[in-house]
Motif scaffolding. Structure first.
Motif, PDB file in Angstrom:
ATOM      1  N   GLN A  72       0.838  -1.212   0.000  1.00 22.35           N
ATOM      2  CA  GLN A  72       0.000   0.000   0.000  1.00 22.35           C
ATOM      3  C   GLN A  72       0.873   1.262   0.000  1.00 22.35           C
ATOM      4  OE1 GLN A  72      -2.606   0.566   3.372  1.00 22.35           O
ATOM      5  NE2 GLN A  72      -3.528   2.375   2.453  1.00 22.35           N
ATOM      6  N   HIS A  75       2.286   1.823  -3.382  1.00 22.19           N
ATOM      7  CA  HIS A  75       1.207   2.277  -4.264  1.00 22.19           C
ATOM      8  C   HIS A  75       0.848   3.736  -3.980  1.00 22.19           C
ATOM      9  CE1 HIS A  75      -3.096   3.023  -5.062  1.00 22.19           C
ATOM     10  NE2 HIS A  75      -2.832   2.397  -6.205  1.00 22.19           N
ATOM     11  N   VAL A 498       2.516  -2.957  -6.599  1.00 22.94           N
ATOM     12  CA  VAL A 498       1.334  -2.138  -6.894  1.00 22.94           C
ATOM     13  C   VAL A 498       0.149  -3.059  -7.230  1.00 22.94           C
ATOM     14  CG1 VAL A 498       0.372  -0.454  -8.539  1.00 22.94           C
ATOM     15  CG2 VAL A 498       2.673  -0.115  -7.600  1.00 22.94           C
ATOM     16  N   ALA A 499       0.424  -4.093  -8.042  1.00 21.80           N
ATOM     17  CA  ALA A 499      -0.641  -5.037  -8.419  1.00 21.80           C
ATOM     18  C   ALA A 499      -1.153  -5.786  -7.184  1.00 21.80           C
ATOM     19  CB  ALA A 499      -0.109  -6.016  -9.463  1.00 21.80           C
ATOM     20  N   TYR A 501      -1.254  -4.705  -4.130  1.00 24.18           N
ATOM     21  CA  TYR A 501      -2.122  -3.811  -3.358  1.00 24.18           C
ATOM     22  C   TYR A 501      -3.501  -3.708  -4.017  1.00 24.18           C
ATOM     23  CZ  TYR A 501      -4.313   0.266  -1.424  1.00 24.18           C
ATOM     24  OH  TYR A 501      -5.234   1.108  -0.854  1.00 24.18           O
ATOM     25  N   LYS A 502      -3.488  -3.547  -5.351  1.00 17.99           N
ATOM     26  CA  LYS A 502      -4.782  -3.389  -6.051  1.00 17.99           C
ATOM     27  C   LYS A 502      -5.635  -4.645  -5.883  1.00 17.99           C
ATOM     28  CE  LYS A 502      -3.543   0.084  -9.467  1.00 17.99           C
ATOM     29  NZ  LYS A 502      -2.986   0.306 -10.795  1.00 17.99           N
ATOM     30  N   ARG A 503      -4.978  -5.812  -5.956  1.00 18.96           N
ATOM     31  CA  ARG A 503      -5.727  -7.078  -5.770  1.00 18.96           C
ATOM     32  C   ARG A 503      -6.358  -7.110  -4.387  1.00 18.96           C
ATOM     33  NH1 ARG A 503      -1.379  -9.567  -8.186  1.00 18.96           N
ATOM     34  NH2 ARG A 503      -0.572 -10.263  -6.181  1.00 18.96           N
ATOM     35  N   MET A 505      -7.446  -4.794  -2.673  1.00 27.44           N
ATOM     36  CA  MET A 505      -8.532  -3.832  -2.521  1.00 27.44           C
ATOM     37  C   MET A 505      -9.826  -4.300  -3.180  1.00 27.44           C
ATOM     38  SD  MET A 505      -7.336  -1.638  -0.616  1.00 27.44           S
ATOM     39  CE  MET A 505      -8.610  -0.397  -0.588  1.00 27.44           C
ATOM     40  N   LYS A 506      -9.724  -5.386  -3.973  1.00 32.43           N
ATOM     41  CA  LYS A 506     -10.935  -5.843  -4.692  1.00 32.43           C
ATOM     42  C   LYS A 506     -11.896  -6.560  -3.757  1.00 32.43           C
ATOM     43  CE  LYS A 506      -9.200  -6.023  -9.349  1.00 32.43           C
ATOM     44  NZ  LYS A 506      -8.377  -6.812 -10.228  1.00 32.43           N
TER      45      LYS A 506
END
Ligand SMILES: Cc1cc2nc3c(=O)[nH]c(=O)nc-3n(C[C@H](O)[C@H](O)[C@H](O)COP(=O)(O)OP(=O)(O)OC[C@H]3O[C@@H](n4cnc5c(N)ncnc54)[C@H](O)[C@@H]3O)c2cc1C
Length: 506
Positions: A72, A75, A498-499, A501-503, A505-506
């Motif tokens: 995070q 990111h 970064v990926a 973190y994005k995962r 958050m889903k």
């Protein structure tokens, strides 16, 4: 005569919300918790200094203490990894060396690696010091991953580059979640007690009054409380570090993001390049005695390797330290406590260590002279030790093409630094002062990188036969090179985080 404040400290007021203010707020709240109330006042109209994007490894400890999730953090602050600083043109124009966060070789019983290496070089070894440094090998290859090896010589100590304003926002969010109260407004007046001279309250332009027991001055260079209200004094170190200006400008990012900061010496100072995910940070630090602001600006812009993303911002400063960093009930943290140019990215670290020191010496039961004296003694030593290391970069140089660097070779050194350089030149001995932030490996890399080769090596090296020495160095070379092939590229590592973190958050 200092009058002690015989009352318990429950209300802390932080003036200023740059990196210093929000780092102070988050760490104090996290570690002192419910024992204190924290109010932070900042002014959007005044803004922050807006630079300060390269760090050193202890920043990771801050993140750990604050419970920050690394993916995070990377990111949110557009961070990249920093393994080293690459110093270009510092020894002579065209030459470069690295000051890495690792260490060349490995330390052997009572004797640092470089003594073995110096003997081998005298016998014709061609390998350079950094061939034995994993951080250097990874930095040059543009690779990175966190390695948790059993053998510490196989680890990659690292820090971050991040966007300073995003970092402050990140810390603000964290602090507010923990209960820090933020007040927007401009401090117009500081109210002091007539008898003790201690600060009692901050009066804002809006008419709001914020009172407290302990005040942390994070108002930047001006030091609104520590200097403006209390006149704590300033030790000017420009005779040792004559750079007094900086021009900063962002530029388009590189396709490949190098995992190191670049420090490129020019004729009257040096230029930084800090790679972030979305842009490069650049700046030219220089002495206005040798070059005008316009010339410095031309130098900066003509040495950018990508297109600028705005106009350069001029920042003026005086190198030195606040004479009393804790005075009465005010503790100066960040730029208000002093400034050492960002050659080794030490300012954010100085914020971190000032806060840790304050927590260790926190005046729960009232401000006392002994707490203040201890705090000021420790911070003075810390500033002086870092100052000496910065000065080293300027005085050991072989640049004969620049009046600035010629003059820097001839300045009168603090005794502490003169002794250190002589000890190394004559004997190869590197003596780390107690608590010095910079370990022997840092001093070694800068000394040798800028052309100082010791005349001698330690006698202990002779207890190893020439054949054993050769074998040991060959093995070490293989050991350090071996992990590189398996490491992902730095960009892949950052994109992966970064990926991740994005995962999540889903
Ligand atoms: C050219 C340059 C490059 C640097 N590069 C690095 C680097 O690479 N790495 C590193 O570690 N450090 C670096 N630094 C240092 C780093 O930028 C600072 O240590 C860091 O940003 C902390 O600044 P600060 O919070 O003390 O001050 P600031 O960012 O100036 O914040 C001051 C705060 O006080 C508030 N304030 C001021 N007056 C008032 C008022 N009257 N009322 C209300 N609020 C007020 C402002 O609004 C702001 O919120 C660099 C510094 C410079 C000058």
């Amino acid at each position: 005569m200092l009058t002690p404040l015989k009352k318990s400290i429950n209300r802390v007021v932080i003036a200023g919300g740059g990196t210093a203010g929000w780092l102070a707020a988050s760490l104090l709240k996290k570690l002192l918790g419910q024992a204190i109330e924290i109010t932070l006042v900042e002014s959007e109209a005044i803004g922050t200094v807006g630079v300060g994007e390269a760090t050193i490894p202890p920043i990771r400890l801050v993140n750990q203490v604050l419970g920050i999730d690394e993916a995070q953090f990377i990111h949110d602050t557009k961070a990249t990894v920093k393994l080293a600083i690459r110093f270009e043109n510092w020894k002579t124009k065209g030459e470069c060396y690295y000051h890495t966060f690792g260490a060349p070789g490995r330390s052997m019983a009572f004797c640092h690696f470089h003594h073995y290496w110096v003997k081998a070089r005298q016998q014709g070894l061609m390998n350079d010091l950094w061939d034995y440094d994993l951080n250097y090998l990874a930095a040059e290859a543009g690779k990175f991953a966190q390695i948790n090896a059993k053998d510490p010589v196989l680890e990659l100590p690292f820090a971050y580059h991040f966007d300073a304003s995003l970092y402050a926002q990140y810390l603000r969010k964290l602090s507010e979640q923990m209960g820090v109260v933020r007040v927007e407004g401009k401090i117009a007046r500081v109210q002091r007690c007539n008898d003790s001279g201690y600060i009692q309250a901050l009066h804002l332009e809006s008419g709001e009054v914020i009172d407290g027991d302990l005040f942390i001055d994070c108002t930047g260079f001006k030091g609104l409380l520590i200097e403006g209200a209390l006149g704590a004094g300033y030790d000017d170190w420009s005779h040792l570090l004559p750079c007094d200006s900086a021009l900063a400008v962002p530029s388009e990012r590189h396709e490949k993001t190098a995992p190191y900061t670049r420090s490129i010496a020019h004729d009257a100072g040096w230029q930084w390049r800090i790679p972030l995910q979305h842009r490069n940070g650049n700046g030219h630090v220089y002495s206005s005695r040798y070059i005008s602001d316009d010339q410095a600006c031309d130098t900066l812009l003509s040495n950018l390797d990508t297109k600028p993303l705005g106009d350069p911002k001029l920042i003026k400063f005086t190198t030195g330290r606040r004479r009393k960093q804790w005075y009465k009930n005010v503790v100066a943290v960040g730029l208000s406590s002093g400034f050492l140019e960002p050659l080794e990215s030490t300012s954010i670290h100085l914020i971190q260590s000032a806060i840790v020191r304050l927590i260790q010496l926190f005046p729960h039961n009232g401000v006392t002279k002994s707490l203040i004296d201890e705090y000021n003694k420790q911070s003075e030593l810390e500033f002086e030790q870092i100052r000496d290391f910065l000065v080293l970069h300027y005085v050991v140089n072989e640049r004969t093409d620049s009046a600035f660097f010629n003059d820097m070779r001839n300045i009168t050194l603090p005794d502490s630094l003169a002794h250190k350089i002589e000890l190394f030149k004559e004997n190869g001995v590197l003596q780390r002062e107690q608590n010095d932030l910079f370990l022997e490996s840092s001093w070694l890399q800068v000394l040798y990188g800028q052309g100082v080769m010791p005349k001698d090596y330690h006698g202990l090296v002779n207890s190893v036969s020439d054949a054993q020495l050769n074998q040991m160095l060959t093995k070490l070379l293989e050991l350090k090179r071996e992990p590189i092939a398996k490491l992902p590229s730095h960009d892949d590592y950052i994109n992966g985080m970064v990926a991740k973190y994005k995962r999540s958050m889903k």
